[in-house]
Design a protein around this motif. Sequence first.
Motif, PDB file in Angstrom:
ATOM      1  N   SER A 184     -29.424  -8.594  30.291  1.00 49.06           N
ATOM      2  CA  SER A 184     -28.201  -9.369  30.470  1.00 49.06           C
ATOM      3  C   SER A 184     -27.018  -8.414  30.463  1.00 49.06           C
ATOM      4  O   SER A 184     -27.139  -7.237  30.103  1.00 49.06           O
ATOM      5  CB  SER A 184     -28.048 -10.415  29.360  1.00 49.06           C
ATOM      6  N   GLN A 185     -25.867  -8.922  30.864  1.00 48.11           N
ATOM      7  CA  GLN A 185     -24.684  -8.067  30.965  1.00 48.11           C
ATOM      8  C   GLN A 185     -24.285  -7.542  29.592  1.00 48.11           C
ATOM      9  O   GLN A 185     -24.101  -8.327  28.649  1.00 48.11           O
ATOM     10  CB  GLN A 185     -23.524  -8.842  31.582  1.00 48.11           C
ATOM     11  N   PRO A 186     -24.121  -6.233  29.445  1.00 45.68           N
ATOM     12  CA  PRO A 186     -23.728  -5.669  28.146  1.00 45.68           C
ATOM     13  C   PRO A 186     -22.338  -6.152  27.739  1.00 45.68           C
ATOM     14  O   PRO A 186     -21.466  -6.366  28.579  1.00 45.68           O
ATOM     15  CB  PRO A 186     -23.725  -4.154  28.416  1.00 45.68           C
ATOM     16  N   MET A 187     -22.115  -6.318  26.473  1.00 50.93           N
ATOM     17  CA  MET A 187     -20.810  -6.732  25.964  1.00 50.93           C
ATOM     18  C   MET A 187     -19.733  -5.717  26.315  1.00 50.93           C
ATOM     19  O   MET A 187     -18.571  -6.070  26.525  1.00 50.93           O
ATOM     20  CB  MET A 187     -20.879  -6.927  24.449  1.00 50.93           C
ATOM     21  N   GLU A 188     -20.137  -4.436  26.389  1.00 48.55           N
ATOM     22  CA  GLU A 188     -19.157  -3.402  26.739  1.00 48.55           C
ATOM     23  C   GLU A 188     -18.577  -3.645  28.129  1.00 48.55           C
ATOM     24  O   GLU A 188     -17.384  -3.455  28.360  1.00 48.55           O
ATOM     25  CB  GLU A 188     -19.809  -2.016  26.693  1.00 48.55           C
ATOM     26  N   ALA A 189     -19.430  -4.090  29.050  1.00 53.49           N
ATOM     27  CA  ALA A 189     -18.956  -4.365  30.413  1.00 53.49           C
ATOM     28  C   ALA A 189     -17.973  -5.531  30.416  1.00 53.49           C
ATOM     29  O   ALA A 189     -16.949  -5.495  31.114  1.00 53.49           O
ATOM     30  CB  ALA A 189     -20.145  -4.673  31.326  1.00 53.49           C
ATOM     31  N   THR A 190     -18.273  -6.548  29.642  1.00 54.60           N
ATOM     32  CA  THR A 190     -17.374  -7.700  29.555  1.00 54.60           C
ATOM     33  C   THR A 190     -16.020  -7.276  29.005  1.00 54.60           C
ATOM     34  O   THR A 190     -14.968  -7.711  29.504  1.00 54.60           O
ATOM     35  CB  THR A 190     -17.996  -8.788  28.664  1.00 54.60           C
ATOM     36  N   ARG A 191     -16.007  -6.426  27.985  1.00 55.02           N
ATOM     37  CA  ARG A 191     -14.749  -5.964  27.403  1.00 55.02           C
ATOM     38  C   ARG A 191     -13.953  -5.118  28.404  1.00 55.02           C
ATOM     39  O   ARG A 191     -12.733  -5.232  28.494  1.00 55.02           O
ATOM     40  CB  ARG A 191     -15.017  -5.180  26.120  1.00 55.02           C
TER      41      ARG A 191
END
Length: 425
Positions: free
Chosen positions: A366-373
């Motif tokens: 799934s999409q890493p949280m770092e990418a979302t931030r």
Amino acid sequence: MSKQRPTFALVDCNSFYASCERVFRPDLAKVPIVVLSNNDGCVIARSYDAKPFIKMGEPYFQIKHKLKQHGIVPFSSNYALYGDMSERVMSLIEAMVPAVEVYSIDEAFADLTGIGELDALGRQIRAQVLRCTGIPVGVGIAHTKTLAKLANHTAKRLQSQTGGVVNITDPVKRDWVLRNTDVAEVWGVGRKMKLHLDAMGIKSAMDLAKADPWTLRKKFSIVIEKTARELGGTPCLELEEPDPPKQEICCSRMFGERLTELPPIKEAVATYMMRAAEKLRAQNSLCKKVRVSIRTGMFNPEEARYANGVVVDMPYPTDDVRLLTQVAVGALDRIFRPGFKYSKAELMLLSLCQPGEYTDDLFATSQPMEATRVMTVMDEINERWGRGTMRSASVPSNPLWAMRREMMSRSYTTKLDQLWTVMCN
């Protein structure tokens, strides 16, 4: 206790694109203006004083002499400016009424049910929008949306007498407007429908209001039936709720010149992905598939024709523009063919979903949280300092393949380096 009768206002910007151009060019306040389509192709907007000389859709290269003859100033389309000015106008309207339906970039329906002093409110809306944005608007007020449209049309048509505000909640005023308006001016009545209505002896809006709704439904459609009922004062259309998130997002542009090499096409697709991904994140969606297509011009018999596209699955639902760009640009290697002159690329984000709507496999990526931030920070920077301030490295600032917009005004409201400047003596 009796239910209050619905009351609507339609607030419509006058010659919106041309008015946006005039806001920051007071020297053009009394000069006719036209706005051109992508690549300066044809006329898509005209100021009121340009309409007698120029028709909508006329190709620019054919009317250059007419523009010069009549002193008409052409502008390339500046959608960043128009979109930002539209948001300002709509925000002002929303602050003054209980509920708003943004109908288009330059129109909004407002719910005025239960409000007194309607004429005064209409004049207040008009004055506030003009004072805060410089955009002139017309305000039409009535008990149905179709009548509000008609009232707005009358407000513009007879602006010197009406001051840009017409309230036809009074039956006497409503009937005067209906009698003095051609049926072709009614919302939803096109040229073909007008011919059919003329054959039935329905010439004016009043004729349509008095026609039998069931006959209209049998002969034409439920849309015309509702139109007739609304003209008669029976509300059939309510304010619509905000649109649900789109299931597909498309970004498609013609190149400013024919491209024969792959690298500039990749730059173009990366640029389109920046915009598409912004729209994706704005509606809080994630993308599962990407479709990329390219094509040559299709109307020049002397040029070889080619068109192709490919759909690629994302490794996981994402709104990360870096990953989306990587996949889209990589897909071009599969469809590009040398020896052709390419005129257009199209990018589509498909199988969109909201976070939590899809079922994750226990071991699925799934999409890493770092990418979302990172995406959140990028959007905040671009919102504060202007679109494109922070962008993918593969997106050039001034590409040679960009659309021809040789007469485009500055981005007065969205770019710090293009702010309006006032010189004082």
